[in-house]
Design a protein around this motif. Structure first.
Motif, PDB file in Angstrom:
ATOM      1  N   LEU A   1      46.236 -21.290 -20.712  1.00  0.00           N
ATOM      2  CA  LEU A   1      44.859 -21.966 -21.250  1.00  0.00           C
ATOM      3  C   LEU A   1      45.137 -23.070 -22.446  1.00  0.00           C
ATOM      4  N   ARG A   2      46.192 -22.768 -23.068  1.00  0.00           N
ATOM      5  CA  ARG A   2      46.715 -23.847 -24.057  1.00  0.00           C
ATOM      6  C   ARG A   2      47.343 -25.050 -23.488  1.00  0.00           C
ATOM      7  N   LEU A   3      48.227 -24.869 -22.283  1.00  0.00           N
ATOM      8  CA  LEU A   3      48.492 -25.743 -21.558  1.00  0.00           C
ATOM      9  C   LEU A   3      47.801 -26.670 -20.789  1.00  0.00           C
ATOM     10  N   ASP A   4      46.650 -26.082 -20.533  1.00  0.00           N
ATOM     11  CA  ASP A   4      45.565 -26.805 -19.781  1.00  0.00           C
ATOM     12  C   ASP A   4      45.031 -27.774 -20.747  1.00  0.00           C
ATOM     13  N   ASP A   5      44.797 -27.353 -22.033  1.00  0.00           N
ATOM     14  CA  ASP A   5      44.488 -28.100 -23.208  1.00  0.00           C
ATOM     15  C   ASP A   5      45.385 -29.296 -23.446  1.00  0.00           C
ATOM     16  N   VAL A   6      46.671 -29.017 -23.499  1.00  0.00           N
ATOM     17  CA  VAL A   6      47.655 -30.048 -23.795  1.00  0.00           C
ATOM     18  C   VAL A   6      47.594 -30.993 -22.607  1.00  0.00           C
ATOM     19  N   ARG A   7      47.391 -30.385 -21.163  1.00  0.00           N
ATOM     20  CA  ARG A   7      47.490 -31.545 -20.034  1.00  0.00           C
ATOM     21  C   ARG A   7      46.321 -32.308 -20.229  1.00  0.00           C
ATOM     22  N   GLU A   8      44.931 -31.669 -20.679  1.00  0.00           N
ATOM     23  CA  GLU A   8      43.898 -32.743 -20.664  1.00  0.00           C
ATOM     24  C   GLU A   8      43.902 -33.655 -21.951  1.00  0.00           C
ATOM     25  N   ARG A   9      44.588 -33.320 -23.058  1.00  0.00           N
ATOM     26  CA  ARG A   9      44.891 -34.420 -24.140  1.00  0.00           C
ATOM     27  C   ARG A   9      45.679 -35.569 -23.742  1.00  0.00           C
ATOM     28  N   LEU A  10      46.723 -35.073 -22.981  1.00  0.00           N
ATOM     29  CA  LEU A  10      47.733 -36.168 -22.381  1.00  0.00           C
ATOM     30  C   LEU A  10      47.051 -37.042 -21.374  1.00  0.00           C
ATOM     31  N   GLY A  11      46.255 -36.477 -20.613  1.00  0.00           N
ATOM     32  CA  GLY A  11      45.641 -37.121 -19.563  1.00  0.00           C
ATOM     33  C   GLY A  11      44.899 -38.200 -20.552  1.00  0.00           C
ATOM     34  N   GLU A  12      44.163 -38.004 -21.447  1.00  0.00           N
ATOM     35  CA  GLU A  12      43.413 -38.961 -22.114  1.00  0.00           C
ATOM     36  C   GLU A  12      44.128 -40.103 -22.567  1.00  0.00           C
ATOM     37  N   ARG A  13      45.553 -40.020 -22.510  1.00  0.00           N
ATOM     38  CA  ARG A  13      46.364 -40.998 -23.028  1.00  0.00           C
ATOM     39  C   ARG A  13      47.014 -41.720 -21.681  1.00  0.00           C
ATOM     40  N   ASP A  14      46.586 -41.168 -20.443  1.00  0.00           N
ATOM     41  CA  ASP A  14      47.172 -41.445 -19.211  1.00  0.00           C
ATOM     42  C   ASP A  14      48.621 -41.165 -19.034  1.00  0.00           C
ATOM     43  N   VAL A  15      48.870 -39.843 -19.628  1.00  0.00           N
ATOM     44  CA  VAL A  15      50.237 -39.153 -19.455  1.00  0.00           C
ATOM     45  C   VAL A  15      50.054 -37.914 -18.523  1.00  0.00           C
ATOM     46  N   ALA A  16      51.014 -37.696 -17.589  1.00  0.00           N
ATOM     47  CA  ALA A  16      50.758 -36.400 -16.860  1.00  0.00           C
ATOM     48  C   ALA A  16      51.521 -35.520 -17.299  1.00  0.00           C
ATOM     49  N   LEU A  17      51.228 -34.056 -17.285  1.00  0.00           N
ATOM     50  CA  LEU A  17      52.131 -33.181 -17.784  1.00  0.00           C
ATOM     51  C   LEU A  17      52.466 -32.225 -16.557  1.00  0.00           C
ATOM     52  N   ASP A  18      53.763 -31.955 -16.443  1.00  0.00           N
ATOM     53  CA  ASP A  18      54.256 -30.931 -15.348  1.00  0.00           C
ATOM     54  C   ASP A  18      54.915 -29.949 -16.144  1.00  0.00           C
ATOM     55  N   VAL A  19      54.496 -28.760 -15.891  1.00  0.00           N
ATOM     56  CA  VAL A  19      55.062 -27.476 -16.610  1.00  0.00           C
ATOM     57  C   VAL A  19      55.529 -26.618 -15.142  1.00  0.00           C
ATOM     58  N   THR A  20      56.900 -26.152 -15.294  1.00  0.00           N
ATOM     59  CA  THR A  20      57.214 -25.529 -14.264  1.00  0.00           C
ATOM     60  C   THR A  20      56.952 -24.081 -14.384  1.00  0.00           C
ATOM     61  N   ASP A  21      56.821 -23.423 -13.357  1.00  0.00           N
ATOM     62  CA  ASP A  21      56.659 -21.866 -13.369  1.00  0.00           C
ATOM     63  C   ASP A  21      57.617 -21.213 -14.300  1.00  0.00           C
ATOM     64  N   ASP A  22      58.997 -21.466 -14.232  1.00  0.00           N
ATOM     65  CA  ASP A  22      59.846 -20.791 -15.227  1.00  0.00           C
ATOM     66  C   ASP A  22      59.577 -21.157 -16.567  1.00  0.00           C
ATOM     67  N   ALA A  23      59.043 -22.405 -16.839  1.00  0.00           N
ATOM     68  CA  ALA A  23      58.851 -22.610 -18.322  1.00  0.00           C
ATOM     69  C   ALA A  23      57.610 -21.937 -18.715  1.00  0.00           C
ATOM     70  N   VAL A  24      56.622 -21.683 -17.785  1.00  0.00           N
ATOM     71  CA  VAL A  24      55.452 -20.890 -18.211  1.00  0.00           C
ATOM     72  C   VAL A  24      55.887 -19.715 -18.574  1.00  0.00           C
ATOM     73  N   ALA A  25      56.672 -18.917 -17.424  1.00  0.00           N
ATOM     74  CA  ALA A  25      57.268 -17.599 -17.624  1.00  0.00           C
ATOM     75  C   ALA A  25      57.970 -17.446 -19.020  1.00  0.00           C
ATOM     76  N   LYS A  26      58.815 -18.391 -19.545  1.00  0.00           N
ATOM     77  CA  LYS A  26      59.411 -18.339 -20.621  1.00  0.00           C
ATOM     78  C   LYS A  26      58.759 -18.553 -21.998  1.00  0.00           C
ATOM     79  N   ILE A  27      57.651 -19.322 -21.865  1.00  0.00           N
ATOM     80  CA  ILE A  27      56.661 -19.190 -22.928  1.00  0.00           C
ATOM     81  C   ILE A  27      56.023 -17.949 -23.263  1.00  0.00           C
ATOM     82  N   ALA A  28      55.448 -17.452 -22.113  1.00  0.00           N
ATOM     83  CA  ALA A  28      54.703 -16.324 -22.106  1.00  0.00           C
ATOM     84  C   ALA A  28      55.978 -15.044 -22.881  1.00  0.00           C
TER      85      ALA A  28
END
Length: 86
Positions: A1-28
């Protein structure tokens, strides 16, 4: 959920966010806390994702894609400029 917020905030600045599954697992994994619950996960996202992205964008203002991935067991942030730098 927090990553979706980050993705949305970056998108407002025309920056795309790609988070790999491995990164999501490591963050969790690093953010899991029975004692502190979601609060700890939020702090983990801030420390492992938000702050490194901010530092990366300050050093690379032309970046239009941010990639959060795992390198040798650690979260890493990298990116690419729009149209290969053009």
């Amino acid at each position: 959920l927090r990553l979706d917020d980050v993705r949305e905030r970056l998108g407002e600045r025309d920056v795309a966010l790609d988070v790999t599954d491995d990164a999501v697992a490591k963050i969790a994994e690093k953010g899991a806390s029975r004692e502190y619950g979601a609060r700890h996960l939020g702090r983990t996202v801030e420390g492992l994702v938000l702050k490194p992205i901010a530092r990366f964008l300050l050093a690379n203002p032309e970046a239009r894609t941010i990639r959060v991935h795992v390198v040798e067991g650690d979260i890493e942030v990298s990116g690419a400029p729009a149209n290969g730098g053009a």
